[in-house]
Design a protein around this motif. Structure first.
Motif, PDB file in Angstrom:
ATOM      1  N   VAL A   8       0.854  -1.188   0.000  1.00  0.00           N
ATOM      2  CA  VAL A   8       0.000   0.000   0.000  1.00  0.00           C
ATOM      3  C   VAL A   8       0.890   1.237   0.000  1.00  0.00           C
ATOM      4  O   VAL A   8       1.876   1.319   0.729  1.00  0.00           O
ATOM      5  N   GLY A   9       0.533   2.192  -0.864  1.00  0.00           N
ATOM      6  CA  GLY A   9       1.374   3.367  -1.060  1.00  0.00           C
ATOM      7  C   GLY A   9       1.013   4.540  -0.176  1.00  0.00           C
ATOM      8  O   GLY A   9      -0.047   4.582   0.449  1.00  0.00           O
ATOM      9  N   SER A  10       1.920   5.507  -0.152  1.00  0.00           N
ATOM     10  CA  SER A  10       1.717   6.716   0.662  1.00  0.00           C
ATOM     11  C   SER A  10       0.480   7.484   0.237  1.00  0.00           C
ATOM     12  O   SER A  10      -0.203   8.080   1.072  1.00  0.00           O
ATOM     13  N   ILE A 164      -3.498   4.731  -8.340  1.00  0.00           N
ATOM     14  CA  ILE A 164      -3.659   4.289  -9.722  1.00  0.00           C
ATOM     15  C   ILE A 164      -4.476   3.010  -9.685  1.00  0.00           C
ATOM     16  O   ILE A 164      -4.054   2.009  -9.098  1.00  0.00           O
ATOM     17  N   ASP A 165      -5.662   3.011 -10.282  1.00  0.00           N
ATOM     18  CA  ASP A 165      -6.580   1.888 -10.096  1.00  0.00           C
ATOM     19  C   ASP A 165      -6.393   0.747 -11.087  1.00  0.00           C
ATOM     20  O   ASP A 165      -6.980  -0.330 -10.920  1.00  0.00           O
ATOM     21  N   ALA A 166      -5.549   0.961 -12.119  1.00  0.00           N
ATOM     22  CA  ALA A 166      -5.312  -0.070 -13.131  1.00  0.00           C
ATOM     23  C   ALA A 166      -4.267   0.460 -14.109  1.00  0.00           C
ATOM     24  O   ALA A 166      -3.859   1.632 -14.027  1.00  0.00           O
ATOM     25  N   THR A 209       7.054   2.867 -11.751  1.00  0.00           N
ATOM     26  CA  THR A 209       7.627   1.975 -10.742  1.00  0.00           C
ATOM     27  C   THR A 209       6.778   0.712 -10.583  1.00  0.00           C
ATOM     28  O   THR A 209       7.305  -0.363 -10.286  1.00  0.00           O
ATOM     29  N   LYS A 210       5.492   0.824 -10.811  1.00  0.00           N
ATOM     30  CA  LYS A 210       4.612  -0.347 -10.735  1.00  0.00           C
ATOM     31  C   LYS A 210       4.851  -1.279 -11.928  1.00  0.00           C
ATOM     32  O   LYS A 210       4.854  -2.506 -11.778  1.00  0.00           O
ATOM     33  N   ALA A 227      -4.562  -2.425  -8.263  1.00  0.00           N
ATOM     34  CA  ALA A 227      -5.932  -1.957  -8.063  1.00  0.00           C
ATOM     35  C   ALA A 227      -5.938  -0.730  -7.171  1.00  0.00           C
ATOM     36  O   ALA A 227      -4.927  -0.360  -6.565  1.00  0.00           O
ATOM     37  N   SER A 228      -7.095  -0.104  -7.062  1.00  0.00           N
ATOM     38  CA  SER A 228      -7.254   1.090  -6.245  1.00  0.00           C
ATOM     39  C   SER A 228      -7.142   0.765  -4.759  1.00  0.00           C
ATOM     40  O   SER A 228      -7.684  -0.240  -4.285  1.00  0.00           O
TER      41      SER A 228
END
Length: 255
Positions: A8-10, A164-166, A209-210, A227-228
């Motif tokens: 999980v990101g910042s 970013i959801d996708a 980066t993803k 996913a979101s």
């Protein structure tokens, strides 16, 4: 039982200059549900943001950012511990450096520690040891860190929860007709070479980066799901209900 790494990101864990406690609660509730049928490892950003709630230092200065991470890591862990305690789940902290991930013996020690924790029902929470990392030897972002952890702990899938959801065929911020790529088997080299464009004050990544994390895992035949982290319905649908309604699956396998 699968072994799942959730990153999980910042951008998800912070709201302005504070930790987004409602989103953290939703994350914890999801992980508790996921843990019923999987081993779960969490890679969590948010230490610098948590530190900033206690001491407002200029985050653009490396030593300040490292100091904020040092302050924020126990703050973040305390918040997680409180929320997991409600479910009678023990958590642990696993801090790693790029140096650890470059030495076979250190990788084995990390794997042994994680194996022991998981076998005892504990959720390991992993982060880079930002307080002591150097500019020359640093993982750099938690997308890449989570990919390394996924591979080195013999996990089956990495889930990245983000703003970013996708993954889209075009930039959705620039083209309203951009379409979600639900399944991706390979990533174009040009996409991997783009400049990272993180969103939010505390973020260090972005879609690039993803994609690099996904590409790294695809080379080892390991899946990644993006996913979101704001709305967990897509990841819940995929991981708990077995239905791919939204988000992007990066995989070498048939779907």
């Amino acid at each position: 039982m699968k072994r799942v790494v959730v990153k999980v990101g910042s951008a998800v864990l912070t709201q302005g200059d504070s930790v987004a406690l409602d989103r953290m609660q939703a994350l914890v509730d999801f992980l508790v549900e996921l843990k019923k049928s999987n081993e779960v490892i969490l890679v969590s950003s948010g230490a610098v943001a948590a530190g900033y709630t206690k001491l407002q230092l200029d985050r653009g200065v490396l030593k300040n950012k490292q100091a904020l991470a040092s302050i924020g890591q126990p703050v973040l862990m305390h918040k997680y511990a409180q929320k997991f305690d409600d479910h009678n789940i023990i958590i642990s902290q696993v801090l790693v450096t790029a140096a650890n991930l470059n030495k076979a013996e250190d990788i084995q020690r990390i794997r042994n520690t994680v194996d022991t924790l998981l076998s005892n029902g504990v959720i390991p929470i992993v982060n880079e040891n930002d307080a002591t990392a150097t500019e020359e030897l640093v993982v750099g972002d938690n997308d890449q860190l989570s990919a390394y952890i996924t591979k080195h702990t013999d996990s089956d899938i990495l889930i990245i929860l983000s703003d970013i959801d996708a993954y889209y065929d075009e930039d959705p911020h620039k083209n309203k007709d951009a379409k979600v790529l639900k399944v991706v088997n390979s990533i174009d080299e040009c996409a991997l070479q783009r400049e990272a464009t993180p969103h939010g004050t505390f973020a260090t990544g972005g879609i690039v980066t993803k994609l690099k994390a996904a590409n790294y895992l695809l080379a080892s035949d390991i899946d990644m799901f993006l996913a979101s982290g704001f709305d967990l319905s897509d990841v819940k649908s995929y991981m708990i209900n077995g239905h791919h309604s939204g988000g992007t699956l990066f995989t070498n396998g048939d779907v």
